[in-house]
Design an enzyme around this catalytic site. Structure first.
Site, mmCIF file in Angstrom:
data_model
loop_
_atom_site.group_PDB
_atom_site.id
_atom_site.type_symbol
_atom_site.label_atom_id
_atom_site.label_comp_id
_atom_site.label_asym_id
_atom_site.label_seq_id
_atom_site.Cartn_x
_atom_site.Cartn_y
_atom_site.Cartn_z
ATOM 1 N N PHE A 142 0.863 -1.187 0.000
ATOM 2 C CA PHE A 142 0.000 0.000 0.000
ATOM 3 C C PHE A 142 0.897 1.233 0.000
ATOM 4 O O PHE A 142 1.658 1.473 0.927
ATOM 5 C CB PHE A 142 -0.950 0.069 1.201
ATOM 6 N N ASP A 227 9.256 2.936 2.107
ATOM 7 C CA ASP A 227 8.054 3.707 2.427
ATOM 8 C C ASP A 227 7.802 3.570 3.926
ATOM 9 O O ASP A 227 7.260 2.564 4.390
ATOM 10 C CB ASP A 227 6.863 3.196 1.616
ATOM 11 N N LYS A 256 2.255 11.261 7.271
ATOM 12 C CA LYS A 256 1.394 10.987 8.419
ATOM 13 C C LYS A 256 1.850 11.733 9.688
ATOM 14 O O LYS A 256 1.576 12.910 9.813
ATOM 15 C CB LYS A 256 1.269 9.484 8.629
HETATM 16 C C1 LIG Z 1 -0.940 6.079 4.339
HETATM 17 C C2 LIG Z 1 0.155 5.539 3.506
HETATM 18 C C3 LIG Z 1 0.483 6.121 2.267
HETATM 19 C C4 LIG Z 1 -0.321 7.220 1.638
HETATM 20 O O1 LIG Z 1 -0.405 8.375 2.406
HETATM 21 P P1 LIG Z 1 -1.563 9.461 2.088
HETATM 22 O O2 LIG Z 1 -1.213 10.613 2.964
HETATM 23 O O3 LIG Z 1 -2.857 8.811 2.460
HETATM 24 O O4 LIG Z 1 -1.485 9.767 0.643
HETATM 25 C C5 LIG Z 1 1.567 5.606 1.580
HETATM 26 N N1 LIG Z 1 2.280 4.582 2.069
HETATM 27 C C6 LIG Z 1 1.998 3.998 3.266
HETATM 28 C C7 LIG Z 1 2.849 2.860 3.753
HETATM 29 C C8 LIG Z 1 0.909 4.432 3.998
HETATM 30 O O5 LIG Z 1 0.590 3.831 5.144
#
Ligand SMILES: *Cc1c(COP(=O)(O)O)cnc(C)c1O
Length: 402
Positions: A142, A227, A256
């Site tokens: 994700f 990520d 985040k």
């Molecule tokens: C939440 C998340 C994203 C995307 O972040 P947004 O601010 O919702 O665009 C990308 N990678 C990971 C691992 C995430 O948990």
């Protein structure tokens, strides 16, 4: 007469796009690990907005930084300098031992940025023929919701009906370093991976996986992109999850909790070689690096470190995980996690995790299921011993009643 909560729900249903299916609770206030609904009922937040409020709701020092900066200067665009950006860069790079940072807003934008940097690096530095760059990603990933990012998702609802997709991605199994080695070609620009897969259900790869991926990327001149938008900033009991395997990525994505939940702020962290490929005009964002975002993020990082939240995540994570694992009820298949990034895997015969989220809500705990049978438990990093024990008592009740 419908209650206020019912009236607001009806407005959402009538006027909003229906791309979410929230739990039936209408929140109006938050403080630390707690949130309150319109009836004044208090809940322990065990989702933390997918780890965006690691520092706890409405942290007073971040709030003060936000209001102070908001009353002075909020947005200049990057056409001009602002007096917060340099300080943000310096503090962020020093804390994460990075050499350069590029600020964006949402997490998905940070991912997009890293993909663009990796491709440009492949052509300019590695010498990959034009338009041939490949980026390797993992099954179950994700990385956000933009078109290019869902182009390499393996989650059917995230992709169905959104084609045609961006090409140039190869998908391999998660946690399998041999598969990575086999997938690398002369044209591979990067390997993009989550240190622990969050949305997939807190999937922890085998020990040594990231170290091996790091070695393979170095050996084959491939950028390792981690990520850490969800795993980063204390969630797993370390500032960055990469520390658990003693490695450093070439590009690290954070978002985040970078703003403590006040404001969308993300960033790509890098060393010079990779980030050096971007020249003026080649990439940007109107809001990226704005003074309000920078001031908020500077304080969000400061309280994370100064108030011991990373250590607390490790300590409370152990307590919560051990406590959950000790709940013997037959419906719990497995409890796994690192720091305060925890999941409870339920027996498929138990009727699905959503049902448990509803029972937990009635007991004063807000949780979110991921997929059908996984309950994610990720409270803010400021949770204390008493609250962990209080939560364990509720979890025990709900899981035993099943
Ligand atoms: C939440 C998340 C994203 C995307 O972040 P947004 O601010 O919702 O665009 C990308 N990678 C990971 C691992 C995430 O948990």
């Amino acid at each position: 007469m419908p209650t206020l909560s019912q009236q607001l729900l009806a407005k959402e249903a009538k006027y909003g796009a229906s791309n979410y299916k929230p739990l039936d609770v209408m929140l109006c206030r938050g403080e630390g690990v707690w949130v309150w609904d319109l009836d004044g009922k208090r809940y322990l937040d065990c989702l933390s907005a997918y780890s965006a409020v690691n520092q706890g709701h409405c942290h007073p020092r971040i709030l003060a930084a936000l209001t102070e900066q908001a009353s002075r200067l909020t947005l200049t665009s990057r056409a001009f300098h602002n007096d917060q950006l340099g300080l943000f860069y310096e503090e962020l790079c020093t804390l994460t031992r990075s050499t350069r940072a590029l600020p964006m807003n949402s997490g998905a934008e940070a991912v997009e940025t890293a993909l663009k940097v990796a491709r440009k690096w492949a052509y300019q530095v590695k010498g990959v023929p034009a338009d041939q760059a490949e980026i390797i990603v993992c099954d179950g990933n994700f990385h956000g919701r933009t078109l290019s990012v869902v182009s390499f998702s393996t989650d059917e609802p995230s992709r169905h009906g959104f084609g045609p997709f961006t090409s140039g991605f190869r998908i391999i199994p998660y946690g399998d370093a041999d598969a990575l080695e086999a997938a690398i070609t002369r044209n591979t620009a990067a390997f993009l991976v989550e240190p622990i897969q969050g949305e997939a259900g807190v999937i922890i790869p085998p020990a040594g996986y990231l170290a091996r991926a790091r070695a393979l990327c170095t050996e084959h001149d491939v950028l390792l992109i981690l990520d850490e938008i969800q795993t980063g900033l204390g969630r797993t009991g370390a500032l960055l999850a990469e520390e658990h395997e003693g490695i450093e990525a070439d590009l690290t994505l954070i978002g985040k909790a970078l703003s403590g939940g006040f404001y969308p702020v993300s960033a790509v962290l890098s060393h010079d070689a990779a980030m050096g490929v971007l020249k003026p005009g080649e990439h940007g964002s109107t809001f990226g690096g704005n003074p309000l975002a920078c001031a908020v993020s500077r304080m969000a990082l400061k309280v994370l470190v100064e108030e011991g939240m990373i250590e607390n995540s490790a300590r409370m994570g152990r307590r919560l995980q051990d406590g959950l694992a000790a709940i013997q009820t037959g419906v719990v298949r497995e409890v796994r996690g690192r720091g305060l990034m925890i999941a409870i895997e339920l027996d498929p015969a138990a009727g699905g995790a959503r049902r448990f989220c509803e029972h937990l809500r009635d007991q004063g705990i807000l949780c979110k299921e991921t997929h059908t049978n996984t309950l994610r438990v990720t409270p803010p990093l400021v949770i204390d011993t008493d609250t962990v024990d209080w939560a364990l008592d509720r979890f025990s009740r709900v899981l035993s009643a099943a």
